[in-house]
Design a protein around this motif. Structure first.
Motif, PDB file in Angstrom:
ATOM      1  N   ALA A 245       0.828  -1.211   0.000  1.00 26.14           N
ATOM      2  CA  ALA A 245       0.000   0.000   0.000  1.00 26.14           C
ATOM      3  C   ALA A 245       0.857   1.254   0.000  1.00 26.14           C
ATOM      4  N   VAL A 246       1.931   1.246   0.802  1.00 24.58           N
ATOM      5  CA  VAL A 246       2.839   2.404   0.824  1.00 24.58           C
ATOM      6  C   VAL A 246       3.567   2.522  -0.513  1.00 24.58           C
ATOM      7  N   LEU A 247       3.964   1.396  -1.075  1.00 24.15           N
ATOM      8  CA  LEU A 247       4.683   1.422  -2.343  1.00 24.15           C
ATOM      9  C   LEU A 247       3.817   2.002  -3.461  1.00 24.15           C
ATOM     10  N   GLY A 248       2.535   1.647  -3.485  1.00 22.17           N
ATOM     11  CA  GLY A 248       1.661   2.172  -4.522  1.00 22.17           C
ATOM     12  C   GLY A 248       1.123   3.555  -4.223  1.00 22.17           C
ATOM     13  N   GLY A 249       0.960   3.874  -2.946  1.00 22.28           N
ATOM     14  CA  GLY A 249       0.393   5.169  -2.538  1.00 22.28           C
ATOM     15  C   GLY A 249      -0.783   4.945  -1.607  1.00 22.28           C
ATOM     16  N   ILE A 250      -0.657   5.437  -0.387  1.00 19.40           N
ATOM     17  CA  ILE A 250      -1.705   5.237   0.608  1.00 19.40           C
ATOM     18  C   ILE A 250      -3.007   5.885   0.130  1.00 19.40           C
ATOM     19  N   GLY A 251      -4.102   5.114   0.179  1.00 16.23           N
ATOM     20  CA  GLY A 251      -5.392   5.619  -0.245  1.00 16.23           C
ATOM     21  C   GLY A 251      -5.682   5.453  -1.714  1.00 16.23           C
ATOM     22  N   GLY A 305       1.308   7.879  -6.392  1.00 20.30           N
ATOM     23  CA  GLY A 305       0.910   9.062  -5.641  1.00 20.30           C
ATOM     24  C   GLY A 305      -0.175   8.750  -4.635  1.00 20.30           C
ATOM     25  N   ALA A 306      -0.013   9.286  -3.437  1.00 16.70           N
ATOM     26  CA  ALA A 306      -1.026   9.108  -2.399  1.00 16.70           C
ATOM     27  C   ALA A 306      -2.264   9.915  -2.733  1.00 16.70           C
TER      28      ALA A 306
END
Length: 312
Positions: A245-251, A305-306
């Motif tokens: 999730a962090v790697l792709g973007g939180i949210g 991007g988050a």
């Protein structure tokens, strides 16, 4: 046992509180107003615990005597608590309420202990330390497929298929349904969404339920991969899910999918192509968290991007 004792005290207090409120027509809202009822319940349960320590096996006649004794002692303790806190108390708790709390605490403690013993001794519980075989389905967990010179496990095909179906279904739900758009509105500004007629509580329940459904599908997939299940199997998977999730973007829903795929590819390549003592399957988890550290340092918003909400 502590859970059952706490339950007995709480219900005994509730019984006494209901009597007190009915008699005085005054709500009990401060700890010193609750002191007589709490003291009564604690006193009744304390008598029961002492008797249980002395003799763990009691006859029905002894149980009745313990309940009576617990009611008497609990009433006395509640009365002393009332005397100790009467200067600050804003309401008076009658003796019937104290007796009700003491009797309720004693009876519920005894009943809870009997149920506890029955559940522990009569029910055959699985051992948490042993691995339990996961149910196998021939179509999904049968023999591996050979495509050219590549061997593909059927469980891996199920995992990829479940990923595609869940990702497409989640995208359609969030972007094309009324409930999904309401979910986006609540995530941006719940107060304004409530003013627009959106049931925020229902949206929150649906979001948690949807997350549970997706987690269940992921658990089935992991069970088919490992063929066995144990109590700690989800710990590392949860850490890697957070990393994805962090790697792709939180949210970012799409970012989570991309992050998971990138993380899997990085682990596979690190296992196959990194030579020396830092290669091999034993280091694949370490390389996954190395990727997480690099992303947090150089691109904290993630690959895609988050998700950032613009507010007026």
């Amino acid at each position: 046992m502590v859970v059952f004792t706490g339950l007995a005290i709480g219900v005994g207090y509730a019984v006494g509180g209901r009597v007190a409120k009915a008699d005085l027509n005054h709500p009990i809202s401060k700890w010193y107003d609750r002191a007589p009822l709490l003291g009564a319940a604690v006193g009744g349960v304390a008598v029961w615990i002492v008797v249980r320590v002395i003799d763990s096996e009691l006859s029905p006649l002894t149980i009745a005597a313990v309940i009576v004794l617990g009611a008497l002692v609990g009433t006395g303790v509640g009365w002393l608590a009332a005397l100790a806190t009467r200067r600050k108390a804003r309401t008076q708790i009658p003796v019937p309420a104290i007796v009700a709390a003491a009797v309720g605490g004693s009876v519920l403690a005894e009943v809870s202990w009997i149920l506890y013993q029955t559940l522990i001794t009569k029910v055959e519980w699985p051992s948490a330390k042993l691995r339990i075989p996961f149910p196998q389905i021939d179509v999904v967990s049968g023999s591996a497929l050979q495509i050219g010179g590549v061997t593909i496990q059927r469980s891996a095909i199920f995992t990829v298929g479940a990923l595609v179906v869940c990702a497409a279904g989640l995208w359609y739900f969030v972007n094309r349904t009324r409930m999904g758009r309401g979910m986006q509105a609540v995530s941006q500004d719940p107060d304004t969404a409530r003013l627009m007629g959106i049931n925020v509580d229902r949206i929150i329940v649906v979001a948690f339920a949807l997350g549970a459904v997706l987690a269940a599908i992921a658990g089935v997939s992991q069970g088919l991969q490992n063929t066995n299940i144990e109590f700690r199997m989800g710990f590392l998977a949860g850490l890697k899910a957070f990393t994805a999730a962090v790697l792709g973007g939180i949210g970012n829903i799409y970012g989570a999918v991309v992050g998971g795929l990138v993380l899997g590819v990085v682990e596979a390549m690190a296992t196959q192509y990194i030579p020396g003592q830092f290669g091999g399957s034993t280091w694949k988890d370490a390389w996954a968290f190395v990727i997480l550290i690099l992303v947090l340092v150089f691109r904290p918003q993630g690959l895609l991007g988050a998700r950032v909400v613009d507010r007026a």
